[in-house]
Motif scaffolding. Structure first.
Motif: not given
Length: 176
Positions: A169-170, A104
């Protein structure tokens, strides 16, 4: 790897449940990545062949570690707009993902209220922290690492990582 870096094979093989890696620099200057990074800066292209260069050893270790049931997560805190180095890291991250890592990305502006450790690190099974030390230009410092098992430090590191992970955020959704 540098002589200042511990044996990652032994470190990750010691993990029983989890291994997390927190990266907070916008650029690194370690020698084993230099050629690929320079090529990327010249062409914008990356080699996603998992058998090329130094990847086979690392990716094999990741697959082995994840195959034993260890959850391996990597979080990167980055400035935006990102540096060329971060663009390169983002471009080669599919290799990490294919091996079983979860990755991430957290924009630095979203980390302002997180109490972060001062250095990049690995945390193994919420029991052992390996801090990494770099020079100003991103190469390994001397010494390049320090182990820490102090419960208060381990707890601080674990809380910082989990906060970063929750906000980040991935990889599949983060664009550079």
């Amino acid at each position: 790897m540098s002589q200042n870096v511990p044996d990652f094979t032994a470190l990750l093989r010691s993990a029983q449940r989890s291994a997390v890696h927190l990266e907070m620099r916008d650029a690194y200057g370690v020698g084993d990545e230099a050629e690929e990074f320079e090529q990327f800066k010249l062409t914008g292209a990356v080699d996603l062949d998992p058998t090329a260069s130094w990847w086979p050893e690392w990716l094999g270790l990741v697959k082995e570690t994840v195959g034993r049931g260890v959850v391996l997560r990597r979080a990167r805190i980055v400035s935006e707009p990102v540096t060329d180095y971060i663009r390169w890291e983002h471009a080669v991250t599919p290799l990490n993902l294919d091996a079983g890592e979860q990755v991430r990305w957290l924009p630095r502006r979203k980390a302002s209220d997180i109490a972060l450790p001062g250095n990049d690190l690995w945390l193994i099974d919420d029991r052992l922290v390996l801090f990494h030390f770099f020079t100003g230009d991103g190469n390994w410092a001397d010494p390049g690492f320090e182990f820490n098992e102090d419960p208060a430090t381990v707890e601080m590191v674990a809380q910082a990582f989990e906060t970063v992970w929750d906000r980040a955020t991935p990889h599949e959704k983060y664009t550079v």
